[in-house]
Scaffold this motif. Structure first.
Motif, PDB file in Angstrom:
ATOM      1  N   LYS A  19       0.836  -1.201   0.000  1.00  0.00           N
ATOM      2  CA  LYS A  19       0.000   0.000   0.000  1.00  0.00           C
ATOM      3  C   LYS A  19       0.877   1.259   0.000  1.00  0.00           C
ATOM      4  O   LYS A  19       0.584   2.240  -0.694  1.00  0.00           O
ATOM      5  N   ALA A  20       1.980   1.193   0.734  1.00  0.00           N
ATOM      6  CA  ALA A  20       2.899   2.343   0.767  1.00  0.00           C
ATOM      7  C   ALA A  20       3.456   2.608  -0.634  1.00  0.00           C
ATOM      8  O   ALA A  20       3.618   3.766  -1.044  1.00  0.00           O
ATOM      9  N   ILE A  21       3.741   1.532  -1.394  1.00  0.00           N
ATOM     10  CA  ILE A  21       4.256   1.709  -2.762  1.00  0.00           C
ATOM     11  C   ILE A  21       3.179   2.362  -3.629  1.00  0.00           C
ATOM     12  O   ILE A  21       3.442   3.334  -4.354  1.00  0.00           O
ATOM     13  N   ALA A 185      15.303  -5.545  -1.879  1.00  0.00           N
ATOM     14  CA  ALA A 185      15.402  -6.591  -0.854  1.00  0.00           C
ATOM     15  C   ALA A 185      15.289  -5.976   0.537  1.00  0.00           C
ATOM     16  O   ALA A 185      16.291  -5.544   1.112  1.00  0.00           O
ATOM     17  N   PRO A 186      14.076  -5.927   1.085  1.00  0.00           N
ATOM     18  CA  PRO A 186      13.930  -5.355   2.428  1.00  0.00           C
ATOM     19  C   PRO A 186      14.288  -6.370   3.506  1.00  0.00           C
ATOM     20  O   PRO A 186      14.343  -7.577   3.264  1.00  0.00           O
ATOM     21  N   HIS A 187      14.501  -5.804   4.692  1.00  0.00           N
ATOM     22  CA  HIS A 187      14.653  -6.659   5.875  1.00  0.00           C
ATOM     23  C   HIS A 187      14.016  -5.920   7.042  1.00  0.00           C
ATOM     24  O   HIS A 187      14.202  -4.716   7.190  1.00  0.00           O
ATOM     25  N   LYS A 216      10.504   1.318   7.766  1.00  0.00           N
ATOM     26  CA  LYS A 216       9.097   1.681   7.557  1.00  0.00           C
ATOM     27  C   LYS A 216       8.702   1.309   6.130  1.00  0.00           C
ATOM     28  O   LYS A 216       9.531   1.421   5.209  1.00  0.00           O
ATOM     29  N   PRO A 217       7.426   0.913   5.919  1.00  0.00           N
ATOM     30  CA  PRO A 217       6.983   0.606   4.561  1.00  0.00           C
ATOM     31  C   PRO A 217       7.302   1.744   3.582  1.00  0.00           C
ATOM     32  O   PRO A 217       7.678   1.515   2.438  1.00  0.00           O
ATOM     33  N   GLU A 218       7.221   2.998   4.065  1.00  0.00           N
ATOM     34  CA  GLU A 218       7.489   4.165   3.202  1.00  0.00           C
ATOM     35  C   GLU A 218       8.943   4.188   2.738  1.00  0.00           C
ATOM     36  O   GLU A 218       9.255   4.736   1.678  1.00  0.00           O
ATOM     37  N   GLU A 219       9.847   3.606   3.547  1.00  0.00           N
ATOM     38  CA  GLU A 219      11.260   3.587   3.161  1.00  0.00           C
ATOM     39  C   GLU A 219      11.517   2.553   2.054  1.00  0.00           C
ATOM     40  O   GLU A 219      12.379   2.750   1.205  1.00  0.00           O
ATOM     41  N   VAL A 220      10.737   1.471   2.067  1.00  0.00           N
ATOM     42  CA  VAL A 220      10.818   0.508   0.960  1.00  0.00           C
ATOM     43  C   VAL A 220      10.207   1.150  -0.287  1.00  0.00           C
ATOM     44  O   VAL A 220      10.758   1.073  -1.390  1.00  0.00           O
ATOM     45  N   ALA A 221       9.075   1.831  -0.088  1.00  0.00           N
ATOM     46  CA  ALA A 221       8.378   2.479  -1.213  1.00  0.00           C
ATOM     47  C   ALA A 221       9.291   3.495  -1.901  1.00  0.00           C
ATOM     48  O   ALA A 221       9.283   3.621  -3.134  1.00  0.00           O
ATOM     49  N   GLY A 244      18.771  -1.344   6.798  1.00  0.00           N
ATOM     50  CA  GLY A 244      19.381  -0.716   7.980  1.00  0.00           C
ATOM     51  C   GLY A 244      20.828  -1.117   8.213  1.00  0.00           C
ATOM     52  O   GLY A 244      21.355  -0.955   9.313  1.00  0.00           O
ATOM     53  N   GLY A 245      21.450  -1.683   7.178  1.00  0.00           N
ATOM     54  CA  GLY A 245      22.857  -2.082   7.301  1.00  0.00           C
ATOM     55  C   GLY A 245      23.041  -3.523   7.751  1.00  0.00           C
ATOM     56  O   GLY A 245      24.168  -3.976   7.961  1.00  0.00           O
TER      57      GLY A 245
END
Ligand SMILES: NC(=O)c1ccc[n+]([C@@H]2O[C@H](COP(=O)([O-])OP(=O)(O)OC[C@H]3O[C@@H](n4cnc5c(N)ncnc54)[C@H](O)[C@@H]3O)[C@@H](O)[C@H]2O)c1
Length: 249
Positions: A19-21, A185-187, A216-221, A244-245
């Protein structure tokens, strides 16, 4: 606006990262097709929220693991918008457990949605994009595709590792048609998926992240938006970490 007038399809798009995307794309002027495997209040709400931002928003019910449903979805998208500029393969499921507890059925379900679903949508969307000689495909994979994971049942990590390879293979095969294929590739993102973690798992996850917080989803978006926009026109076959490293590869 970065996506003015572009047509974007986001799979599994009614909550969380998806949804954030969709919202980030709508904010940048895109018309959206938001896919879900079934109708739900969450999907209705997402469609309402996106429509209120000004662009067109078409809900599309299809199980991405079923090629006939995906083809029917793409046919409606093409008829409605006369094309498709951006595909985001976000739909994904996870099963908890280990090699002793996982069932064959769970393995099949995860592969069906995550890997075959991504393949199905890439195949159907690329037919439109090849005709256009233009397109951006972004697959949502996971750090679990790059490192071993002791908490998800075997199936999730392998499905994501295969998506990484599919991303690179399709980047090569579709480059002659001006189609970029990348992955994010999120984590450890704050969503309903990560809300299922035990306190112990959450603590150990945080300890291993140099930035000491969940994403946050917005950071993936934001990463997906970059790969969907002209800003990334010379990037293809990339698996972009948003973690986040946690993993620096
Ligand atoms: N949350 C995290 O920390 C995290 C980390 C790494 C990767 N991811 C990936 O990000 C993506 C989104 O995850 P999320 O955390 O927002 O999870 P989520 O469960 O909130 O979202 C997944 C979406 O996929 C949809 N979906 C499931 N099966 C489907 C099917 N057959 N057809 C169409 N849609 C279907 C669900 O309805 C849901 O809307 C997934 O691919 C996931 O593997 C998430």
């Amino acid at each position: 606006m970065k996506l003015e007038g572009k047509v974007a399809l986001v799979t599994g798009a009614s909550r969380g990262i998806d949804k954030a995307i969709a919202l980030a794309f709508a904010r940048e002027g895109a018309h959206l097709v938001v896919n879900s495997s079934g109708s739900s209040e969450a999907l209705d709400l997402a469609v309402k929220e996106i429509s209120n931002m000004g662009g067109q928003c078409l809900p599309s019910i299809a199980d991405v693991g079923q090629m006939d449903q995906v083809e029917a979805m793409m046919a409606v998208v093409e008829k409605t918008f006369q094309g498709l500029d951006i595909l985001v393969n976000n739909a994904g499921i996870i099963r908890r457990g280990n090699i002793q507890t996982v069932t064959e059925e769970e393995w099949d379900q995860v592969m069906q949605v995550n890997l075959k679903g991504t393949f199905n949508c890439c195949k159907a969307a690329s037919e439109i994009m090849i005709r256009q000689r233009l397109g951006k495909i972004i697959n949502i994979t996971s750090v679990a595709g790059k490192v071993g994971d002791i908490t998800s049942a075997p199936g999730y990590g392998p499905s994501k590792a295969a998506i990484d390879n599919l991303t690179k293979s399709l980047a090569l095969q579709l480059a002659p048609y001006n189609i970029n294929v990348n992955a994010v590739a999120p984590h450890a993102i704050e969503t309903e998926m990560s809300a299922q973690w035990s306190k112990k798992k959450r603590k150990s996850v945080l300890e291993a992240i140099p930035l000491k917080r969940l994403g946050k989803p917005e950071e993936v978006a934001a990463a997906v938006l970059f790969l969907a926009s002209e800003d990334s026109d010379f990037i293809t076959g990339e698996i972009l970490d948003v973690n986040g490293g946690y993993l620096m590869d």
